[in-house]
Design an enzyme around this catalytic site. Structure first.
Site, PDB file in Angstrom:
ATOM      1  N   ASP A  14      19.316 -13.473 -42.101  1.00  0.00           N
ATOM      2  CA  ASP A  14      20.163 -14.316 -41.250  1.00  0.00           C
ATOM      3  C   ASP A  14      21.528 -13.664 -41.004  1.00  0.00           C
ATOM      4  O   ASP A  14      22.009 -12.887 -41.829  1.00  0.00           O
ATOM      5  CB  ASP A  14      20.334 -15.689 -41.929  1.00  0.00           C
ATOM      6  CG  ASP A  14      20.809 -16.744 -40.944  1.00  0.00           C
ATOM      7  OD1 ASP A  14      20.743 -16.506 -39.720  1.00  0.00           O
ATOM      8  OD2 ASP A  14      21.251 -17.818 -41.402  1.00  0.00           O
ATOM      9  N   HIS A  31      20.737  -8.327 -33.234  1.00  0.00           N
ATOM     10  CA  HIS A  31      19.296  -8.281 -33.533  1.00  0.00           C
ATOM     11  C   HIS A  31      18.817  -6.827 -33.638  1.00  0.00           C
ATOM     12  O   HIS A  31      17.993  -6.495 -34.487  1.00  0.00           O
ATOM     13  CB  HIS A  31      18.509  -9.031 -32.456  1.00  0.00           C
ATOM     14  CG  HIS A  31      18.797 -10.504 -32.432  1.00  0.00           C
ATOM     15  ND1 HIS A  31      18.786 -11.278 -33.577  1.00  0.00           N
ATOM     16  CD2 HIS A  31      19.135 -11.355 -31.423  1.00  0.00           C
ATOM     17  CE1 HIS A  31      19.099 -12.531 -33.279  1.00  0.00           C
ATOM     18  NE2 HIS A  31      19.316 -12.607 -31.973  1.00  0.00           N
ATOM     19  N   LEU A 125       3.016  -0.885 -50.229  1.00  0.00           N
ATOM     20  CA  LEU A 125       3.862  -2.066 -50.046  1.00  0.00           C
ATOM     21  C   LEU A 125       3.216  -2.958 -48.983  1.00  0.00           C
ATOM     22  O   LEU A 125       2.873  -2.481 -47.902  1.00  0.00           O
ATOM     23  CB  LEU A 125       5.263  -1.641 -49.579  1.00  0.00           C
ATOM     24  CG  LEU A 125       6.187  -2.718 -48.995  1.00  0.00           C
ATOM     25  CD1 LEU A 125       6.573  -3.734 -50.069  1.00  0.00           C
ATOM     26  CD2 LEU A 125       7.464  -2.094 -48.424  1.00  0.00           C
TER      27      LEU A 125
HETATM   28  C1  IPE Z   1      16.207 -18.834 -40.101  1.00  0.00           C
HETATM   29  O1  IPE Z   1      17.460 -18.590 -39.568  1.00  0.00           O
HETATM   30  C2  IPE Z   1      15.168 -18.080 -39.335  1.00  0.00           C
HETATM   31  C3  IPE Z   1      15.244 -16.622 -39.407  1.00  0.00           C
HETATM   32  C4  IPE Z   1      16.094 -15.932 -40.106  1.00  0.00           C
HETATM   33  C5  IPE Z   1      14.255 -15.930 -38.633  1.00  0.00           C
HETATM   34  P1  IPE Z   1      18.145 -19.578 -38.519  1.00  0.00           P
HETATM   35  O2  IPE Z   1      19.466 -18.979 -38.187  1.00  0.00           O
HETATM   36  O3  IPE Z   1      17.223 -19.864 -37.409  1.00  0.00           O
HETATM   37  O4  IPE Z   1      18.302 -20.909 -39.380  1.00  0.00           O
HETATM   38  P2  IPE Z   1      19.374 -22.087 -39.302  1.00  0.00           P
HETATM   39  O5  IPE Z   1      19.372 -22.596 -37.915  1.00  0.00           O
HETATM   40  O6  IPE Z   1      20.699 -21.494 -39.678  1.00  0.00           O
HETATM   41  O7  IPE Z   1      18.914 -23.078 -40.328  1.00  0.00           O
HETATM   42  C1  IPE Z   2      18.807 -14.148 -37.713  1.00  0.00           C
HETATM   43  O1  IPE Z   2      20.076 -14.083 -37.174  1.00  0.00           O
HETATM   44  C2  IPE Z   2      17.745 -13.680 -36.736  1.00  0.00           C
HETATM   45  C3  IPE Z   2      16.940 -14.772 -36.151  1.00  0.00           C
HETATM   46  C4  IPE Z   2      17.006 -16.040 -36.489  1.00  0.00           C
HETATM   47  C5  IPE Z   2      15.985 -14.398 -35.124  1.00  0.00           C
HETATM   48  P1  IPE Z   2      20.654 -15.237 -36.270  1.00  0.00           P
HETATM   49  O2  IPE Z   2      20.278 -14.960 -34.858  1.00  0.00           O
HETATM   50  O3  IPE Z   2      20.255 -16.564 -36.786  1.00  0.00           O
HETATM   51  O4  IPE Z   2      22.223 -15.031 -36.446  1.00  0.00           O
HETATM   52  P2  IPE Z   2      23.315 -16.146 -36.729  1.00  0.00           P
HETATM   53  O5  IPE Z   2      22.827 -16.963 -37.868  1.00  0.00           O
HETATM   54  O6  IPE Z   2      23.444 -16.943 -35.473  1.00  0.00           O
HETATM   55  O7  IPE Z   2      24.560 -15.388 -37.054  1.00  0.00           O
HETATM   56 MG    MG Z   3      21.029 -17.851 -38.147  1.00  0.00          MG
END
Ligand code: IPE
Ligand code: IPE
Ligand code: MG
Length: 238
Positions: A14, A31, A125
């Site tokens: 995240d 990303h 792995l």
């Molecule tokens: C969880 O992260 C999903 C992934 C890392 C793929 P999100 O950013 O979507 O989750 P919330 O919205 O903070 O709970």
């Molecule tokens: C995690 O990073 C990747 C996905 C959920 C696809 P985020 O896109 O949730 O990044 P933040 O949490 O908004 O910083």
């Molecule tokens: Mg996120």
């Protein structure tokens, strides 16, 4: 009970968006950097000797993001599957994808099937990618499959047990995670592996995912090694 290297580490990757925002860059850059961090971390996982790693890459709830961001992530995934397959294979990685594939583009589904097939005999792995994945949806789908078996008469309801139910989950051949790591400072599960995380140790890391390195992984493992996994029993030293 003290523990060594975890058999299975699950990661909620995240903070890609916040990483980009802090640098005044579009979220897509975050990303992309996140995908690079994943590539490096897989090398580290092999060096450390971790047998299983699961990565939360796209949740069922992430489909509610703006279409442009979904397109960016899916484009990245498509390129990643194409460019990394040979490297994965050479490194001895077995790839497995869990989640609701029906929502993915046809060509991505084919790339996934191809990658899973090509790497199926590798044993260095196992990398599980959770894509279009939701824990509740996984459990509901498993319950539906069990119900169908009862309805058709091939299973008696009294035979339903944890062991039988687990065989209907996407993760049926994968051991439960010993350790869950979530980056970016958030402390929640966000619908990830709800069944499988029942007794996992959790480590929350402040860094955003694109900044997460081998050093951070080793630090999380050290933290895990200090934990006393009791599984509901009494403490060894009272
Ligand atoms: C969880 O992260 C999903 C992934 C890392 C793929 P999100 O950013 O979507 O989750 P919330 O919205 O903070 O709970
Ligand atoms: C995690 O990073 C990747 C996905 C959920 C696809 P985020 O896109 O949730 O990044 P933040 O949490 O908004 O910083
Ligand atoms: Mg996120």
């Amino acid at each position: 009970m003290k523990t060594g290297i975890p058999n299975h580490i699950a990661v909620i990757m995240d903070g890609n968006g916040r990483w980009a925002k802090a640098r005044h860059l579009p979220r897509a850059f975050g990303h992309r950097k996140g995908a690079e961090a994943l590539r490096e971390l897989l090398k580290s996982a092999i060096e450390i000797g971790i047998p299983y790693m699961t990565f939360y890459s796209f949740s069922s709830e992430n489909w509610s993001r703006p279409q442009s961001e979904i397109n960016d992530i899916m484009g990245l995934l498509r390129r990643y599957l194409q460019s990394e397959l040979a490297t994965f294979h050479k490194a001895g990685i077995r790839l497995k994808v869990i989640g609701d594939r029906s929502r993915l583009a046809d060509d991505i589904i084919l790339l996934i099937e191809d990658a899973e097939r090509q790497t199926s005999d590798n044993d260095k792995l196992t990398v599980v990618m959770a894509l279009s994945y939701g824990g509740r949806q996984e459990i509901v789908e498993a319950a539906r499959n069990v119900a169908l078996k009862v309805q058709s008469g091939s299973l008696d309801a009294t035979e339903i047990s944890e062991e039988l139910f687990e065989k209907e989950l996407y993760t049926k051949d994968i051991p439960d995670p010993d350790l869950l790591i979530r980056t970016s400072g958030e402390m929640r599960i966000s619908n990830f592996l709800l069944w499988q995380l029942a007794y996992s140790e959790m480590v929350f890391v402040e860094k955003n995912w694109p900044d997460f390195t081998k050093k951070d992984l080793l630090f999380a493992i050290e933290e895990y090694q200090k934990r006393d996994r009791r599984y509901g029993s009494a403490a060894e030293t009272a």
